[in-house]
Scaffold this motif. Structure first.
Motif, mmCIF file in Angstrom:
data_model
loop_
_atom_site.group_PDB
_atom_site.id
_atom_site.type_symbol
_atom_site.label_atom_id
_atom_site.label_comp_id
_atom_site.label_asym_id
_atom_site.label_seq_id
_atom_site.Cartn_x
_atom_site.Cartn_y
_atom_site.Cartn_z
ATOM 1 N N ALA A 61 1.304 -3.940 -0.186
ATOM 2 C CA ALA A 61 1.553 -5.267 0.394
ATOM 3 C C ALA A 61 0.953 -5.371 1.790
ATOM 4 N N LEU A 62 1.055 -4.294 2.565
ATOM 5 C CA LEU A 62 0.488 -4.268 3.904
ATOM 6 C C LEU A 62 -1.028 -4.406 3.865
ATOM 7 N N LEU A 63 -1.685 -3.648 2.990
ATOM 8 C CA LEU A 63 -3.143 -3.713 2.887
ATOM 9 C C LEU A 63 -3.615 -5.104 2.482
ATOM 10 N N ALA A 64 -2.825 -5.799 1.714
ATOM 11 C CA ALA A 64 -3.194 -7.148 1.277
ATOM 12 C C ALA A 64 -3.250 -8.130 2.448
ATOM 13 N N THR A 65 -2.624 -7.768 3.583
ATOM 14 C CA THR A 65 -2.633 -8.649 4.753
ATOM 15 C C THR A 65 -3.796 -8.354 5.704
ATOM 16 N N ASP A 66 -4.583 -7.333 5.406
ATOM 17 C CA ASP A 66 -5.766 -7.023 6.216
ATOM 18 C C ASP A 66 -6.753 -8.178 6.069
ATOM 19 N N PRO A 67 -7.255 -8.718 7.175
ATOM 20 C CA PRO A 67 -8.237 -9.802 7.070
ATOM 21 C C PRO A 67 -9.433 -9.452 6.181
ATOM 22 N N TRP A 68 -9.852 -8.206 6.188
ATOM 23 C CA TRP A 68 -10.952 -7.803 5.307
ATOM 24 C C TRP A 68 -10.555 -7.952 3.849
ATOM 25 N N ALA A 69 -9.310 -7.631 3.514
ATOM 26 C CA ALA A 69 -8.846 -7.786 2.131
ATOM 27 C C ALA A 69 -8.722 -9.265 1.780
ATOM 28 N N GLU A 70 -8.165 -10.030 2.699
ATOM 29 C CA GLU A 70 -7.999 -11.464 2.450
ATOM 30 C C GLU A 70 -9.338 -12.151 2.198
ATOM 31 N N GLN A 71 -10.402 -11.649 2.839
ATOM 32 C CA GLN A 71 -11.737 -12.231 2.670
ATOM 33 C C GLN A 71 -12.553 -11.510 1.594
ATOM 34 N N LYS A 72 -11.894 -10.565 0.903
ATOM 35 C CA LYS A 72 -12.533 -9.803 -0.178
ATOM 36 C C LYS A 72 -13.800 -9.075 0.289
ATOM 37 N N LEU A 73 -13.691 -8.441 1.465
ATOM 38 C CA LEU A 73 -14.810 -7.705 2.035
ATOM 39 C C LEU A 73 -14.733 -6.205 1.767
ATOM 40 N N VAL A 74 -13.553 -5.730 1.354
ATOM 41 C CA VAL A 74 -13.363 -4.298 1.100
ATOM 42 C C VAL A 74 -12.554 -4.087 -0.175
ATOM 43 N N LYS A 75 -12.682 -2.869 -0.695
ATOM 44 C CA LYS A 75 -11.824 -2.400 -1.782
ATOM 45 C C LYS A 75 -11.154 -1.135 -1.284
ATOM 46 N N TYR A 76 -9.924 -0.906 -1.739
ATOM 47 C CA TYR A 76 -9.144 0.234 -1.274
ATOM 48 C C TYR A 76 -8.954 1.255 -2.380
ATOM 49 N N GLU A 77 -9.030 2.517 -2.003
ATOM 50 C CA GLU A 77 -8.615 3.613 -2.867
ATOM 51 C C GLU A 77 -7.472 4.301 -2.135
ATOM 52 N N ILE A 78 -6.311 4.371 -2.783
ATOM 53 C CA ILE A 78 -5.115 4.926 -2.154
ATOM 54 C C ILE A 78 -4.820 6.289 -2.766
ATOM 55 N N CYS A 79 -4.707 7.291 -1.911
ATOM 56 C CA CYS A 79 -4.384 8.650 -2.343
ATOM 57 C C CYS A 79 -3.062 9.053 -1.686
ATOM 58 N N GLU A 80 -2.016 9.225 -2.495
ATOM 59 C CA GLU A 80 -0.725 9.660 -1.974
ATOM 60 C C GLU A 80 -0.650 11.175 -2.033
ATOM 61 N N PHE A 81 -0.060 11.768 -1.009
ATOM 62 C CA PHE A 81 0.114 13.215 -1.038
ATOM 63 C C PHE A 81 1.361 13.603 -0.265
ATOM 64 N N GLU A 82 1.891 14.765 -0.603
ATOM 65 C CA GLU A 82 3.005 15.353 0.134
ATOM 66 C C GLU A 82 2.441 16.517 0.928
ATOM 67 N N ALA A 83 2.505 16.410 2.233
ATOM 68 C CA ALA A 83 1.976 17.472 3.078
ATOM 69 C C ALA A 83 2.889 18.696 2.964
ATOM 70 N N THR A 84 2.309 19.812 2.567
ATOM 71 C CA THR A 84 3.080 21.059 2.499
ATOM 72 C C THR A 84 2.821 21.931 3.722
ATOM 73 N N ARG A 85 1.794 21.581 4.463
ATOM 74 C CA ARG A 85 1.500 22.290 5.702
ATOM 75 C C ARG A 85 0.796 21.321 6.634
ATOM 76 N N THR A 86 1.201 21.334 7.900
ATOM 77 C CA THR A 86 0.582 20.455 8.886
ATOM 78 C C THR A 86 0.490 21.175 10.225
ATOM 79 N N ALA A 87 -0.306 20.601 11.104
ATOM 80 C CA ALA A 87 -0.311 21.051 12.486
ATOM 81 C C ALA A 87 1.058 20.735 13.083
ATOM 82 N N PRO A 88 1.526 21.524 14.040
ATOM 83 C CA PRO A 88 2.856 21.287 14.616
ATOM 84 C C PRO A 88 3.063 19.858 15.103
ATOM 85 N N GLU A 89 2.027 19.238 15.672
ATOM 86 C CA GLU A 89 2.176 17.872 16.175
ATOM 87 C C GLU A 89 2.504 16.890 15.053
ATOM 88 N N LEU A 90 1.885 17.053 13.904
ATOM 89 C CA LEU A 90 2.165 16.160 12.777
ATOM 90 C C LEU A 90 3.548 16.409 12.210
#
Length: 100
Positions: A61-90
């Motif tokens: 729903a959020l991506l659909a509000t991007d002006p680029w999406a509203e003007q049909k200038l981009v297509k999105y590929e969404i990759c979901e993941f569960e981080a099992t290891r990250t840098a301490p800051e993340l």
């Protein structure tokens, strides 16, 4: 978490014309605490957004509000993941999100 790949589906002239509105939209998502990183792909064929954890439907729903999406200038590929290891800051950022 999600990695969102944006692929331009319009000429760069159209992308650049709508870029100020897209940048304002991106800035708003950082202010809301939803995005962790974003930028152009190299070569310039699209972009990348790394988000904080959220329900996939909320992201779509959020991506659909991007002006680029509203003007049909981009297509999105969404990759979901569960981080099992990250840098301490993340890890600290992720814990803050989970605590609300």
């Amino acid at each position: 978490m999600f990695i969102v790949l944006l692929k331009y589906s319009a000429p760069l002239e159209q992308i650049d014309y709508a870029l100020p509105d897209h940048r304002a939209w991106v800035e708003k998502q950082y202010e809301r605490g939803l995005f962790l990183a974003s930028g152009r792909q190299v070569p310039r064929v699209g972009g990348v957004i790394i988000t904080r954890p959220m329900p996939r439907g909320k992201l779509e729903a959020l991506l659909a509000t991007d002006p680029w999406a509203e003007q049909k200038l981009v297509k999105y590929e969404i990759c979901e993941f569960e981080a099992t290891r990250t840098a301490p800051e993340l890890m600290k950022l992720n814990e803050a999100v989970l605590q609300g």
